[in-house]
Design an enzyme around this catalytic site. Structure first.
Site, PDB file in Angstrom:
ATOM      1  N   GLU A  25      -5.633  -2.635  -0.422  1.00  0.00           N
ATOM      2  CA  GLU A  25      -4.529  -1.663  -0.481  1.00  0.00           C
ATOM      3  C   GLU A  25      -5.078  -0.240  -0.519  1.00  0.00           C
ATOM      4  O   GLU A  25      -4.518   0.664   0.094  1.00  0.00           O
ATOM      5  CB  GLU A  25      -3.629  -1.929  -1.685  1.00  0.00           C
ATOM      6  CG  GLU A  25      -3.080  -3.356  -1.786  1.00  0.00           C
ATOM      7  CD  GLU A  25      -2.464  -3.889  -0.523  1.00  0.00           C
ATOM      8  OE1 GLU A  25      -1.943  -3.110   0.284  1.00  0.00           O
ATOM      9  OE2 GLU A  25      -2.517  -5.129  -0.315  1.00  0.00           O
ATOM     10  N   HIS A  36      -6.073   0.896   2.906  1.00  0.00           N
ATOM     11  CA  HIS A  36      -4.930   1.226   3.763  1.00  0.00           C
ATOM     12  C   HIS A  36      -4.613   2.724   3.730  1.00  0.00           C
ATOM     13  O   HIS A  36      -3.966   3.231   4.637  1.00  0.00           O
ATOM     14  CB  HIS A  36      -3.680   0.484   3.296  1.00  0.00           C
ATOM     15  CG  HIS A  36      -3.443  -0.829   3.991  1.00  0.00           C
ATOM     16  ND1 HIS A  36      -3.579  -0.999   5.346  1.00  0.00           N
ATOM     17  CD2 HIS A  36      -3.027  -2.035   3.519  1.00  0.00           C
ATOM     18  CE1 HIS A  36      -3.277  -2.247   5.678  1.00  0.00           C
ATOM     19  NE2 HIS A  36      -2.949  -2.905   4.589  1.00  0.00           N
ATOM     20  N   GLU A  69       0.796  -1.237   0.000  1.00  0.00           N
ATOM     21  CA  GLU A  69       0.000   0.000   0.000  1.00  0.00           C
ATOM     22  C   GLU A  69       0.826   1.283   0.000  1.00  0.00           C
ATOM     23  O   GLU A  69       0.366   2.306   0.507  1.00  0.00           O
ATOM     24  CB  GLU A  69      -0.908  -0.017   1.235  1.00  0.00           C
ATOM     25  CG  GLU A  69      -0.192   0.162   2.599  1.00  0.00           C
ATOM     26  CD  GLU A  69       0.116  -1.141   3.309  1.00  0.00           C
ATOM     27  OE1 GLU A  69       0.234  -2.188   2.648  1.00  0.00           O
ATOM     28  OE2 GLU A  69       0.259  -1.112   4.554  1.00  0.00           O
ATOM     29  N   ASN A  70       2.035   1.295  -0.571  1.00  0.00           N
ATOM     30  CA  ASN A  70       2.849   2.519  -0.615  1.00  0.00           C
ATOM     31  C   ASN A  70       1.999   3.727  -0.970  1.00  0.00           C
ATOM     32  O   ASN A  70       1.168   3.658  -1.867  1.00  0.00           O
ATOM     33  CB  ASN A  70       3.938   2.367  -1.670  1.00  0.00           C
ATOM     34  CG  ASN A  70       4.607   1.025  -1.619  1.00  0.00           C
ATOM     35  OD1 ASN A  70       5.154   0.651  -0.599  1.00  0.00           O
ATOM     36  ND2 ASN A  70       4.517   0.270  -2.715  1.00  0.00           N
ATOM     37  N   GLU A 125      -3.641  -3.939   9.840  1.00  0.00           N
ATOM     38  CA  GLU A 125      -3.982  -5.095   9.009  1.00  0.00           C
ATOM     39  C   GLU A 125      -5.323  -5.724   9.383  1.00  0.00           C
ATOM     40  O   GLU A 125      -6.141  -6.012   8.524  1.00  0.00           O
ATOM     41  CB  GLU A 125      -2.853  -6.133   9.033  1.00  0.00           C
ATOM     42  CG  GLU A 125      -1.540  -5.634   8.410  1.00  0.00           C
ATOM     43  CD  GLU A 125      -1.681  -5.145   6.963  1.00  0.00           C
ATOM     44  OE1 GLU A 125      -2.729  -5.404   6.331  1.00  0.00           O
ATOM     45  OE2 GLU A 125      -0.743  -4.486   6.470  1.00  0.00           O
TER      46      GLU A 125
END
Ligand code: B3K
Ligand code: ZN
Length: 868
Positions: free
Chosen positions: A296, A299, A262-263, A318
């Site tokens: 993602e 996030h 998830e950058n 998470e």
């Protein structure tokens, strides 16, 4: 690499922090130059030196406030810089080698693409840094690379400048205005096909969406992009959360250790969770793409905007994000099959982890290698705990708690306790006892016992709970659990308890024991508990076959109905195991036949109910398993199931038409049901034709694979032929070929090990690609029951030999695949001995990774514990 355990209790706030980072990265396969300029500030007085983390990097220079600084040393992987001011500009130049980075952590070059993976502690392989999640900085990154080879240069945030150099390279500068921990840092360089779209947020802000895939794979990207838009909309509708940058990018790469990452603003994905079309992807693949894309994306708020203070808090992001993606998927597809999917993961994998040497609470207390804690416990049990908040607070209360969580903590790095405290503001319920779920490991067992008094017409039902000691924790306390409760009689009437302890179908079990009373009862009632799997527990409810069939017939909760059949199958298999298959008598077969005919049109429920519990699930209700005996009992029951129910099965198969492919819930349910029926029919001698026809006529991968799986289960000759055809068709498509690898690796046959060796020699196989390794060696270790557990020990040895090689290349993946070996305690003493022999071989390996060391040494230590 340290073999020393870190403890949650030892957390110390950082002595220094970094607020702004500028990076200049010149890409080169073996000598990439990284120049990092950070604004550093002292926060606490203790210690003189600034200690930066680093791993596998070559340091070239250290400059402080534009002056070369030589007062530093590298000790145990840390760069200790002494005599530093209170606040200063630090410039570090170092060199890294992406091409030889086969662990796929940090910056790596694979298949012509540069990409990064920094969570949990990969950033330290790019430069020396305060590589911990509670140090948040803004980043500006300039990436230089060959213009021909790498026309696309990406990093987090928005692109602010670009240009060409004289030497054939070009550069792009990216700026991410949101302060973030280093684990969310990302860079990508490559030559891709690009899919573009826009999304307008609910407050009217346009967001550019960009999906980068391998050249030639463009058409397989549309579904992922559409899924992203659905996820963005859902998060606005459900939680009021909007995206916060002008651009959202997803890059699909073939070499990736897990699902996706998830950058901030630049997700990197395993191509398996992006690429999907009807020819090459199954319904399950489509489902997974949508759910991982959503995960993602979600996030961005639960993980990125509010992040973890330290890695022990991993479940903060998470568990919560898994719960969010589960809710999303349930809304997009169907709540029931989603719930069954979650429960299968819990029973097959999480319960096993809790019963193993690796047992840990959803918030672990002690960690050697953080990468080992991206577990089913932290993720899936973590999501179950969040789900219980949702159940206890109700959807509105939960939303209120979430709003408060973001109000308090946006932009911060926080703990699970902070999350609980925010939730507490949204309920009158005291959550302090409930919070024990964060610190207690192990699977609670709820035992149901009832007493019926014929003379008074009274019945009592007692629920008691107990959590057995686990490897990491001897003493356990009673947990606070929402337990769904229903009580029925043999005619399907539902009963309320005298004292009204059951409210809205739910009772709170917060002590070791709780008794419910029922009056005016004429026959022993059937207690039905844990509807919708309302708590992550095992249930001992001693119902006989007739009662289980009653539950199937009359229970309100569809999950309970499905579960009753699972218990019935497990009971039947037990009869076969005990040598009394005749106990599965005509009344039971008639009952099952009634299920099939009665639910013939309910493809969703029936498709799930026709799945016989897996070997792994059956292991969870048995101890010291004799593998061959359980496996053949299961096979024999499956065989009897096919023979006894052949006619209704054929009728269902023929009643479900295979019209042109669409990915809609109704069509998915129908295909799942039909393919599940085909697996049963395959065990009958006269059904080769049905399998071949389906394989030949399928216009989609789901049905193609359905035919192959059916053939694998019952028609080996046909299987071989179809597998050859399949390979010829998909030889050049590694993602599809993984399915073929997996099918071969899970086929139970005497010469399986030579088959595996052949697979490893396949031109498309490489030890450097985690998807290939998982498809061949992982599938074998996890799912080839007979081959892996062969009592001559050859399966265990094969996997161990491979792990010794793999550990040198990619320790993270090796540590995943070792899991089945570490669960030796489930099996009979003969298996245990053989498994431990192999674990000991691993422990003897020189320079074993910290990943394998932690799991193997804990597993062997558990041996001495249990023998004390
Ligand atoms: N956060 C990543 C997992 C990183 C694993 C590091 N070994 C993917 C996810 O959970 O979304
Ligand atoms: Zn995640």
């Amino acid at each position: 690499m340290s073999m020393q355990a870190k403890k949650r209790a030892d957390y110390q706030p950082p002595v220094f922090t970094i607020t702004d980072v500028k990076m200049d990265v010149r890409l080169h396969p073996t000598t990439t130059r990284v120049e990092t300029t950070s604004q550093v500030k002292r926060l606490a007085s203790e210690g003189n030196a600034l200690a930066l983390d680093g791993d596998k990097i070559q340091l070239d220079s250290v400059v402080i406030n534009d002056q070369p600084h030589s007062d530093y040393q590298v000790v145990d992987g840390q760069l200790l810089i002494s005599n530093v001011p209170e606040q200063f500009t630090l410039t570090i130049v170092n060199t890294i080698d992406p091409q030889n980075n086969r662990a796929l952590e940090g910056l790596y070059l694979s298949a012509g693409t540069y990409c990064t993976q920094c969570e949990a502690e990969g950033f330290r392989r790019i430069t020396y840094y305060l590589d911990r999640p509670d140090v948040l900085a803004t980043f500006e990154v300039t990436l230089h690379g060959d213009k021909q080879q790498y026309p696309t240069l990406l990093a987090n945030g928005n692109p602010i400048a670009r240009g060409d150099n004289d030497d054939g390279t070009h550069w792009v500068t990216w700026q991410d205005p949101h302060p973030k921990p280093s684990y969310l840092f990302a860079m990508v360089a490559g030559d891709f096909d690009l899919l573009e779209d826009t999304y307008t947020t609910s407050s009217g802000k346009p967001v550019k969406l960009e999906l980068y895939v391998d050249k030639g794979k463009r058409e397989r990207g549309h579904f992922a992009l559409a899924s992203l838009k659905r996820a963005m909309k859902w998060d606005e509708d459900t939680f009021g959360l909007e995206y916060d940058l002008d651009i959202y990018m997803i890059v699909a790469v073939d070499f990736f250790n897990m699902g996706a990452m998830e950058n901030k603003g630049l997700n990197v994905f395993n191509s398996k969770f992006v690429l999907a079309d009807q020819d090459s992807a199954t319904d399950e693949d489509f489902f997974n793409v949508e759910s991982v894309i959503a995960h993602e994306y979600f996030h961005n708020w639960t993980g990125n905007r509010v992040t973890c203070r330290d890695w022990f808090q991993l479940s903060l992001k998470e568990g919560l994000t898994v719960f969010r993606d589960q809710q999303f998927s349930a809304d997009m597809t169907s709540p029931l099959s989603n719930r069954i999917k979650h429960v299968r993961v819990m029973r097959e994998h999480q319960f096993a982890e809790d019963a193993s040497a690796m047992s840990h609470p959803i918030r672990p207390e002690e960690v050697i290698e953080m990468n080992n804690f991206y577990t089913v416990t932290v993720y899936d049990k973590g999501a179950e705990v969040i789900r219980m908040f949702h159940t206890l607070l109700g959807p509105q209360g939960f939303r209120k708690g979430m709003d408060e969580y973001f109000r308090r903590h946006d932009g911060q790095a926080v703990t699970c306790d902070d999350f609980v405290a925010a939730m507490q503001t949204a309920t009158d319920l005291d959550l302090s006892h409930f919070a024990l779920w964060y610190s207690q490991s192990g699977t609670p067992v709820i035992t149901v016992s009832s007493v019926f008094d014929d003379s008074t017409g009274k019945m009592t039902v007692t629920l008691s709970q107990r959590t057995a000691p686990t490897a990491d924790q001897r003493t356990k306390a009673a947990l606070f659990m929402p337990v769904t409760f229903d009580c029925i009689d043999s005619q399907g009437n539902h009963y309320s308890d005298d004292d009204g302890l059951v409210k809205d179908g739910m009772v709170i079990l917060d002590k070791s024991e709780l008794t419910l009373t029922f009056s005016d009862v004429e026959e022993p009632l059937i207690p039905v508990i844990l509807g919708n799997f309302s708590a992550p527990a095992k249930v001992h409810n001693d119902l006989n076959a007739a009662q289980l069939l009653n539950v199937f017939q009359y229970a309100h909760d569809s999950f309970n109905r499905w579960d009753a059949l699972q218990s019935l199958y497990s009971w039947c298999i037990n009869c076969y195991e005990q040598g009394t298959p005749e106990a599965v008598d005509d009344t039971i077969w008639q009952g099952l036949e009634a299920v099939l005919t009665g639910e013939a049109d309910n493809h969703e429920l029936l498709g799930e109910c026709l799945v016989i519990p897996s070997f792994e699930t059956l292991c969870q209700t048995r101890s010291q398993v004799d593998v061959a005996a359980l496996n053949s009992a299961r096979d024999a029951f499956c065989q009897a199931f096919s023979v006894r129910l052949a006619e209704p099965l054929k009728a269902i198969f023929n009643s479900i038409s295979t019209s042109a492919y669409t990915y809609s819930q109704q069509a998915v349910n129908a295909r799942r049901c039909r393919n599940q029926v085909l697996v049963h029919l395959a065990r009958l001698d006269d059904q080769q034709g049905a399998i071949k026809t389906q394989f030949a006529q399928a216009d989609n991968m789901t049905d193609t694979l359905g035919a192959l799986k059916a053939a694998q289960a019952g028609q080996r000759q046909v299987f071989e032929t179809l597998m050859e055809e399949f390979e010829q068709r998909w030889n050049q498509d590694p993602l599809v070929l993984d399915k073929w690898f997996g099918l071969h690796a899970t086929t139970e046959r005497d010469d399986i090990l030579s088959q595996l060796t052949l697979l490893q020699q396949h031109p498309q196989f490489t030890i450097g690609n985690p998807n290939r390794v998982r498809a061949v060696v992982g599938s074998f270790a996890f799912f080839n029951t007979a081959g892996f557990h062969n009592l001559d020990g050859s399966g265990y040895k094969f996997v161990t030999d491979y792990l010794m090689e793999l550990d040198k290349v990619n320790p993270q993946v090796a540590a995943r695949i070792v899991t089945p070996l570490t669960q030796w305690h489930n099996f009979s003493p003969a298996h245990q001995q053989l498994m431990k022999t192999q674990l000991n071989r691993l422990l003897g390996v020189k320079e074993l990774s910290s990943d394998l060391f932690e799991k193997v040494s804990k597993s062997l230590a558990y041996q001495s514990n249990s023998e004390q």
